[in-house]
Design a protein around this motif. Sequence first.
Motif, PDB file in Angstrom:
ATOM      1  N   PHE A  74       0.812  -1.210   0.000  1.00 19.11           N
ATOM      2  CA  PHE A  74       0.000   0.000   0.000  1.00 19.11           C
ATOM      3  C   PHE A  74       0.847   1.263   0.000  1.00 19.11           C
ATOM      4  CE2 PHE A  74      -2.499   3.369   2.043  1.00 19.11           C
ATOM      5  CZ  PHE A  74      -3.638   3.370   1.237  1.00 19.11           C
ATOM      6  N   THR A  75       1.889   1.291   0.824  1.00 22.14           N
ATOM      7  CA  THR A  75       2.673   2.524   0.936  1.00 22.14           C
ATOM      8  C   THR A  75       3.671   2.706  -0.206  1.00 22.14           C
ATOM      9  OG1 THR A  75       4.283   1.431   2.384  1.00 22.14           O
ATOM     10  CG2 THR A  75       2.450   2.599   3.441  1.00 22.14           C
ATOM     11  N   PHE A  79       1.716   8.318  -3.675  1.00 23.42           N
ATOM     12  CA  PHE A  79       1.264   8.849  -2.392  1.00 23.42           C
ATOM     13  C   PHE A  79      -0.085   9.542  -2.495  1.00 23.42           C
ATOM     14  CE2 PHE A  79       1.761  12.032   1.175  1.00 23.42           C
ATOM     15  CZ  PHE A  79       1.451  11.105   2.166  1.00 23.42           C
ATOM     16  N   TRP A  81      -2.538   8.645  -4.231  1.00 22.82           N
ATOM     17  CA  TRP A  81      -3.564   7.598  -4.155  1.00 22.82           C
ATOM     18  C   TRP A  81      -3.692   7.062  -2.730  1.00 22.82           C
ATOM     19  CZ3 TRP A  81      -7.523   6.362  -6.949  1.00 22.82           C
ATOM     20  CH2 TRP A  81      -7.548   6.680  -8.313  1.00 22.82           C
ATOM     21  N   GLN A  82      -2.586   6.947  -2.023  1.00 26.43           N
ATOM     22  CA  GLN A  82      -2.666   6.518  -0.622  1.00 26.43           C
ATOM     23  C   GLN A  82      -3.585   7.459   0.154  1.00 26.43           C
ATOM     24  OE1 GLN A  82       1.190   5.755   1.313  1.00 26.43           O
ATOM     25  NE2 GLN A  82       2.126   5.666  -0.724  1.00 26.43           N
ATOM     26  N   LYS A  83      -3.359   8.755  -0.026  1.00 25.56           N
ATOM     27  CA  LYS A  83      -4.161   9.752   0.693  1.00 25.56           C
ATOM     28  C   LYS A  83      -5.626   9.690   0.262  1.00 25.56           C
ATOM     29  CE  LYS A  83      -1.458  13.294  -0.313  1.00 25.56           C
ATOM     30  NZ  LYS A  83      -0.939  14.682  -0.321  1.00 25.56           N
ATOM     31  N   CYS A 103      -3.638  -0.883   6.729  1.00 21.60           N
ATOM     32  CA  CYS A 103      -3.044  -1.286   5.466  1.00 21.60           C
ATOM     33  C   CYS A 103      -1.912  -2.258   5.728  1.00 21.60           C
ATOM     34  CB  CYS A 103      -2.530  -0.073   4.691  1.00 21.60           C
ATOM     35  SG  CYS A 103      -1.057   0.692   5.400  1.00 21.60           S
ATOM     36  N   THR A 105       1.891  -3.576   4.181  1.00 21.38           N
ATOM     37  CA  THR A 105       2.962  -3.088   3.316  1.00 21.38           C
ATOM     38  C   THR A 105       4.262  -3.798   3.669  1.00 21.38           C
ATOM     39  OG1 THR A 105       3.969  -1.075   2.429  1.00 21.38           O
ATOM     40  CG2 THR A 105       3.663  -1.170   4.829  1.00 21.38           C
ATOM     41  N   GLN A 114       5.308  10.396   5.399  1.00 16.24           N
ATOM     42  CA  GLN A 114       4.048  10.048   4.760  1.00 16.24           C
ATOM     43  C   GLN A 114       3.098   9.367   5.736  1.00 16.24           C
ATOM     44  OE1 GLN A 114       5.006   7.835   1.198  1.00 16.24           O
ATOM     45  NE2 GLN A 114       5.723   9.654   0.115  1.00 16.24           N
ATOM     46  N   LEU A 118      -0.790  10.298   6.619  1.00 16.52           N
ATOM     47  CA  LEU A 118      -1.858   9.306   6.520  1.00 16.52           C
ATOM     48  C   LEU A 118      -2.586   9.145   7.852  1.00 16.52           C
ATOM     49  CD1 LEU A 118      -0.084   6.571   4.346  1.00 16.52           C
ATOM     50  CD2 LEU A 118      -1.827   8.217   3.613  1.00 16.52           C
TER      51      LEU A 118
END
Length: 336
Positions: A74-75, A79, A81-83, A103, A105, A114, A118
């Motif tokens: 995920f990470t 970034f 898209w992560q947010k 998540c 990772t 980051q 998140l």
Amino acid sequence: MIFSHPEPPSRKLRILPVFMPFAGCKSRCVYCSQTVQTGTAESQLKNIYIFLQQALEDAEDNAGYEVAFYGGTFTAIPFEWQKRFVALASEFALSGKVIGVRCSTRPDAVNSEQLRELKELGLKTVELGVQSYNNKVLSISKRDYTQESIVSACNAVRKNSLELGIQLLPGLPGMDKKIFLDDVKKTCALSPAVVRLYPCLVFKNTILASWYTRGEFAPWELNDTVEALGSGLLMLWQDGIRVIRIGVAQEDGLTDSLVAGPFHPAIGNMVRSEALRCFLVEKMETLSRPFSRLLLPRRYQGELWGYKGAYKKFWGERGLSPSTVVSWNLPIFQMD
């Protein structure tokens, strides 16, 4: 002698899984059972986003889901898209549909800055696919990181006040029981909130399958796996760590693609029984006289005797039988 079961109190979770196959994955591990992809296409992320949005809109108010992003790194996806994913899930917190976001990772894909962002958007838990701390095992399995990377990633998760989860993969190439139990000790030292134990299996179309076919890899036998995981599980329990999964889920098609390895639909129960056996043996060794009776919380009746009565002979040789084991409703054990 009166004592309690060593398992920490459990917290029931209602998970809404969001599968992101190979999202962010840059390489293929030897045990990976699907076609490798480099990252994830923009269109695929959009489709996953639409799926999640629809699922949350259709959910009942106060459903209390933890949205969980599984199946990729995920990470390591872009970034932005992560947010977007974490923020989308958090939009439904006011209605009670969502109570948290988690998540999974890799340890080498963790960025502390980051993670901080998140967390502010609603991320609650980060599960790291550690697999092992042994650098030789990690290298053979093509994990491409070291023990130092793992420790750094765990510290970054905890530094940002996120709940830490660790996934271990006993039975990897180059691993024996001693290495696995050392992995458990190192896990305890990192104090995760939760742990998952996934015994290594051999699936079709994997590097591991080709090694197995050529006689270059032999998976652990089921009995050896249960023994090792039982010892490890007890260590984790006694350190106050919740183990929330033992063994892979039996999804459709899993057995069709399984080549070899310690798979059993009841492996979780078998490992728990072994952990309980080890725990009770420890208690017995503290007694200075033969015991005559065990008052057993009713919920552990099946685990005491083992899967299909596997431990009846063992306990019988130590004086325990259905007539000397009394089930009761109290949550503690009593040994006379």
